[in-house]
Design a protein around this motif. Structure first.
Motif, PDB file in Angstrom:
ATOM      1  N   LEU A 145      82.369  87.492  48.273  1.00  0.00           N
ATOM      2  CA  LEU A 145      80.935  87.308  48.501  1.00  0.00           C
ATOM      3  C   LEU A 145      80.608  86.397  49.678  1.00  0.00           C
ATOM      4  N   GLY A 146      81.594  85.626  50.163  1.00  0.00           N
ATOM      5  CA  GLY A 146      81.375  84.817  51.347  1.00  0.00           C
ATOM      6  C   GLY A 146      80.963  83.380  51.080  1.00  0.00           C
ATOM      7  N   ALA A 147      80.798  82.640  52.166  1.00  0.00           N
ATOM      8  CA  ALA A 147      80.526  81.205  52.097  1.00  0.00           C
ATOM      9  C   ALA A 147      79.189  80.903  51.432  1.00  0.00           C
ATOM     10  N   GLN A 148      78.208  81.775  51.617  1.00  0.00           N
ATOM     11  CA  GLN A 148      76.881  81.536  51.030  1.00  0.00           C
ATOM     12  C   GLN A 148      76.979  81.397  49.518  1.00  0.00           C
ATOM     13  N   ALA A 149      77.798  82.229  48.899  1.00  0.00           N
ATOM     14  CA  ALA A 149      77.952  82.162  47.447  1.00  0.00           C
ATOM     15  C   ALA A 149      78.684  80.896  47.032  1.00  0.00           C
ATOM     16  N   CYS A 150      79.702  80.510  47.785  1.00  0.00           N
ATOM     17  CA  CYS A 150      80.472  79.304  47.458  1.00  0.00           C
ATOM     18  C   CYS A 150      79.607  78.053  47.506  1.00  0.00           C
ATOM     19  N   GLU A 151      78.649  78.035  48.426  1.00  0.00           N
ATOM     20  CA  GLU A 151      77.778  76.861  48.575  1.00  0.00           C
ATOM     21  C   GLU A 151      76.890  76.638  47.357  1.00  0.00           C
ATOM     22  N   LEU A 152      76.723  77.653  46.539  1.00  0.00           N
ATOM     23  CA  LEU A 152      75.890  77.525  45.343  1.00  0.00           C
ATOM     24  C   LEU A 152      76.635  76.893  44.176  1.00  0.00           C
ATOM     25  N   LEU A 153      77.955  76.729  44.315  1.00  0.00           N
ATOM     26  CA  LEU A 153      78.789  76.281  43.215  1.00  0.00           C
ATOM     27  C   LEU A 153      79.343  74.896  43.479  1.00  0.00           C
ATOM     28  N   GLU A 154      79.120  73.985  42.550  1.00  0.00           N
ATOM     29  CA  GLU A 154      79.683  72.637  42.620  1.00  0.00           C
ATOM     30  C   GLU A 154      80.789  72.528  41.578  1.00  0.00           C
ATOM     31  N   VAL A 155      81.967  72.080  42.021  1.00  0.00           N
ATOM     32  CA  VAL A 155      83.112  71.936  41.120  1.00  0.00           C
ATOM     33  C   VAL A 155      83.379  70.451  40.901  1.00  0.00           C
ATOM     34  N   ILE A 156      83.426  70.037  39.648  1.00  0.00           N
ATOM     35  CA  ILE A 156      83.738  68.650  39.288  1.00  0.00           C
ATOM     36  C   ILE A 156      84.896  68.685  38.297  1.00  0.00           C
ATOM     37  N   ILE A 157      86.004  68.083  38.677  1.00  0.00           N
ATOM     38  CA  ILE A 157      87.215  68.132  37.850  1.00  0.00           C
ATOM     39  C   ILE A 157      87.421  66.804  37.125  1.00  0.00           C
TER      40      ILE A 157
ATOM     41  N   HIS B 179      81.900  97.584  47.675  1.00  0.00           N
ATOM     42  CA  HIS B 179      82.070  97.483  49.121  1.00  0.00           C
ATOM     43  C   HIS B 179      81.030  96.506  49.689  1.00  0.00           C
ATOM     44  N   LYS B 180      81.255  96.081  50.910  1.00  0.00           N
ATOM     45  CA  LYS B 180      80.397  95.059  51.514  1.00  0.00           C
ATOM     46  C   LYS B 180      79.235  95.633  52.309  1.00  0.00           C
ATOM     47  N   ASN B 181      78.982  96.932  52.156  1.00  0.00           N
ATOM     48  CA  ASN B 181      77.895  97.576  52.892  1.00  0.00           C
ATOM     49  C   ASN B 181      76.583  97.505  52.128  1.00  0.00           C
ATOM     50  N   GLN B 182      76.271  96.343  51.583  1.00  0.00           N
ATOM     51  CA  GLN B 182      75.079  96.163  50.764  1.00  0.00           C
ATOM     52  C   GLN B 182      74.733  94.683  50.728  1.00  0.00           C
ATOM     53  N   PRO B 183      73.502  94.332  50.348  1.00  0.00           N
ATOM     54  CA  PRO B 183      73.160  92.911  50.222  1.00  0.00           C
ATOM     55  C   PRO B 183      74.102  92.213  49.257  1.00  0.00           C
ATOM     56  N   VAL B 184      74.388  90.952  49.559  1.00  0.00           N
ATOM     57  CA  VAL B 184      75.421  90.240  48.808  1.00  0.00           C
ATOM     58  C   VAL B 184      75.062  90.088  47.333  1.00  0.00           C
ATOM     59  N   HIS B 185      73.770  89.950  47.011  1.00  0.00           N
ATOM     60  CA  HIS B 185      73.411  89.817  45.599  1.00  0.00           C
ATOM     61  C   HIS B 185      73.645  91.122  44.843  1.00  0.00           C
TER      62      HIS B 185
ATOM     63  N   GLU C 288      80.007  86.421  33.655  1.00  0.00           N
ATOM     64  CA  GLU C 288      78.849  85.531  33.605  1.00  0.00           C
ATOM     65  C   GLU C 288      78.598  84.865  34.946  1.00  0.00           C
ATOM     66  N   LEU C 289      79.654  84.395  35.597  1.00  0.00           N
ATOM     67  CA  LEU C 289      79.495  83.736  36.892  1.00  0.00           C
ATOM     68  C   LEU C 289      78.947  84.704  37.935  1.00  0.00           C
ATOM     69  N   LEU C 290      79.473  85.921  37.979  1.00  0.00           N
ATOM     70  CA  LEU C 290      79.002  86.903  38.960  1.00  0.00           C
ATOM     71  C   LEU C 290      77.565  87.326  38.673  1.00  0.00           C
ATOM     72  N   TYR C 291      77.218  87.415  37.398  1.00  0.00           N
ATOM     73  CA  TYR C 291      75.828  87.702  37.040  1.00  0.00           C
ATOM     74  C   TYR C 291      74.919  86.593  37.562  1.00  0.00           C
ATOM     75  N   LEU C 292      75.333  85.365  37.355  1.00  0.00           N
ATOM     76  CA  LEU C 292      74.542  84.227  37.826  1.00  0.00           C
ATOM     77  C   LEU C 292      74.412  84.252  39.349  1.00  0.00           C
ATOM     78  N   LEU C 293      75.517  84.526  40.048  1.00  0.00           N
ATOM     79  CA  LEU C 293      75.471  84.576  41.511  1.00  0.00           C
ATOM     80  C   LEU C 293      74.583  85.716  42.001  1.00  0.00           C
ATOM     81  N   SER C 294      74.563  86.832  41.282  1.00  0.00           N
ATOM     82  CA  SER C 294      73.700  87.940  41.695  1.00  0.00           C
ATOM     83  C   SER C 294      72.226  87.536  41.645  1.00  0.00           C
TER      84      SER C 294
END
Length: 461
Positions: A309-321, A378-384, A266-272
């Motif tokens: 997926l790199g830093a761009q993907a991480c920036e989309l996620l907010e973690v609150i514990i 592989h990483k030879n494609q757009p990140v989404h 689900e998370l990877l689908y959302l990130l895509s």
């Protein structure tokens, strides 16, 4: 002693009272073209609500004599159920909530088959045609409601969680309920149940009488995640891809709790979706959250996303514990931002038409050995696009863990072989090993045997 109900006759209510002879015949047809086996699997799952079983094949084997047939009588329709689980009944009467879910199964199976998949009215080989079909299924199920402001929080997370994680999800659901927010989940146990149970209490305290508890599932997974008792609006999409798209089209914000392979799917689908350039300016708030002990889990998730997926993907996620009140407050504030965006763009409040999805994200992925081995990891494609391919890998693992067809595939041919970029494969192997160690792959994880092997330099196939 036979503890099953030998036979019970149920008369559906509402529009299902007037099924045609053709529809009844479809529901009784045991051939590959008929709906009886699909109806049997989904109905058995509904009647097994509350069980700790998460193996679709084991459930079918356990109740191998379970049967359901449909007949059209002069006064309407009859469902004839044989050898059903006794715990679905009180004094030989089917529990009302389970009866509603059973009717929803029949409604959605018939509508999806006759009015969508086989109707010729929708081009299911084009992106917009699929999105339109999902809208029609959701509307027919009563999920699309006009004249309502953005208010639906989608809650994702695992069915195999510990008690502390479950209690946290219930607490957060309570905080959401106090803010009159509605809940949509995958409708199963664990994190799919906790927020609904908590929200019910919060809604009650606020005397909020319009609370919604939406469950969205699909036939392949319903046996592993039977609808929980708090779901009041159940919808069965034809496949996992349409189920996932329904979540992001119907929901206005997303909370992700701890989970396993299904939650990663689900998370990877959302990130895509969020990583697609065309979706940069469309608000879809996302928060990852859990109790204090779940910090290591989310650290592992962020590490994997960063490596793959790199830093761009991480920036989309907010973690609150461990701050459920803060999460709920942010969700409430986010609803106004979503409302303003929908208003400015003239998009519907009840269905997010503007999100851009590519056809590859929408077409059903069949998790067999050939398709799993041929994924482009592989990483030879757009990140989404890479995120979409990784989503399919985790979808295959879910199928091999809990879905009847996937389990049969593994029993016949052995584990799926997953290959790809060495960095991604190492990160994926590391993450999955943590899931196994934390008992997140299945409810009965004491003897878990992986349904996959991952190729990387330290673990060649």
């Amino acid at each position: 002693m036979n503890t099953d109900i030998e036979e019970v006759v149920i008369r559906p209510e509402g529009s299902l009272q007037i099924l045609s002879y053709q529809e009844a015949s479809q529901l009784c047809d045991v051939t590959q073209q008929g709906l009886n086996e699909l109806l049997r699997q989904c109905a058995l799952a509904v009647l097994n609500t509350g069980s700790n079983e998460d193996n679709g094949l084991a459930l079918l084997n356990k109740f191998s004599k379970f049967e359901i047939t449909v007949s059209v009588k002069g006064r309407g329709v009859q469902l004839i159920i044989r050898n059903a689980p006794r715990h679905a009944f009180v004094d030989n009467e089917l529990i009302v909530g389970l009866k509603e879910h059973l009717f929803a199964v029949i409604r959605d199976l018939l509508y999806a088959r006759n009015d969508v998949l086989n109707s010729g009215h929708f081009d299911l080989q084009r992106s917009h045609g699929i999105t339109n079909a999902i809208f029609h299924i959701a509307r027919n199920a009563g999920l699309v409601k006009a004249n309502t402001i953005p208010n639906i929080v989608v809650c994702w997370g695992g069915h195999s969680i510990n008690e502390d994680e479950y209690q946290y999800s219930k607490h957060l659901g309570y905080e959401l309920g106090l803010r009159n927010l509605d809940i949509c989940t995958g409708c199963g146990p664990g994190v799919m149940k906790g927020p609904m149970k908590g929200a019910l209490l919060g809604h009650g305290k606020q005397r909020y009488k319009n609370g919604r508890y939406i469950g969205v599932t699909e036939p392949g997974i319903i046996a592993a995640e039977a609808p929980n008792a708090f779901v009041t609006e159940l919808c069965i999409m034809p496949d996992i891809e349409k189920r996932l798209e329904a979540f992001v089209r119907l929901g206005h914000a997303i909370i992700i709790f701890p989970g396993g392979a299904g939650t990663m799917e689900e998370l990877l689908y959302l990130l895509s979706i969020l990583l697609h350039p065309d979706n940069n300016n469309i608000p879809l708030p996302v928060i990852l959250t859990g109790n204090a002990a779940s910090r290591d889990y989310f650290d592992a998730i962020i590490d994997f996303v960063s490596d793959a997926l790199g830093a761009q993907a991480c920036e989309l996620l907010e973690v609150i514990i461990d701050h459920p009140r803060d999460v709920a407050t942010k969700m409430k504030l986010a609803m106004e931002a979503v409302r303003q965006d929908r208003k400015a763009s003239s998009d519907a409040y009840y269905y997010n038409w503007r999100l851009k999805l590519e056809l590859d994200q929408q077409l059903p992925f069949i998790p067999n050995h050939e398709n799993m081995h041929n994924l482009n990891l592989h990483k030879n494609q757009p990140v989404h696009q890479l995120a979409s391919q990784l989503r399919k890998a985790f979808s295959g693992i879910v199928a091999g863990n809990v879905k009847a067809d996937g389990i049969r595939e593994i029993e016949k041919h052995g584990p799926f072989k997953i290959v790809g970029d060495p960095v991604i494969m190492q990160a994926m192997d590391k993450l999955l090993q943590k899931f196994v160690a934390q008992k997140r792959m299945k409810l009965d994880a004491s003897d878990y045997n992986p349904c996959y092997t991952i190729e990387h330099p330290t673990n060649p196939l």
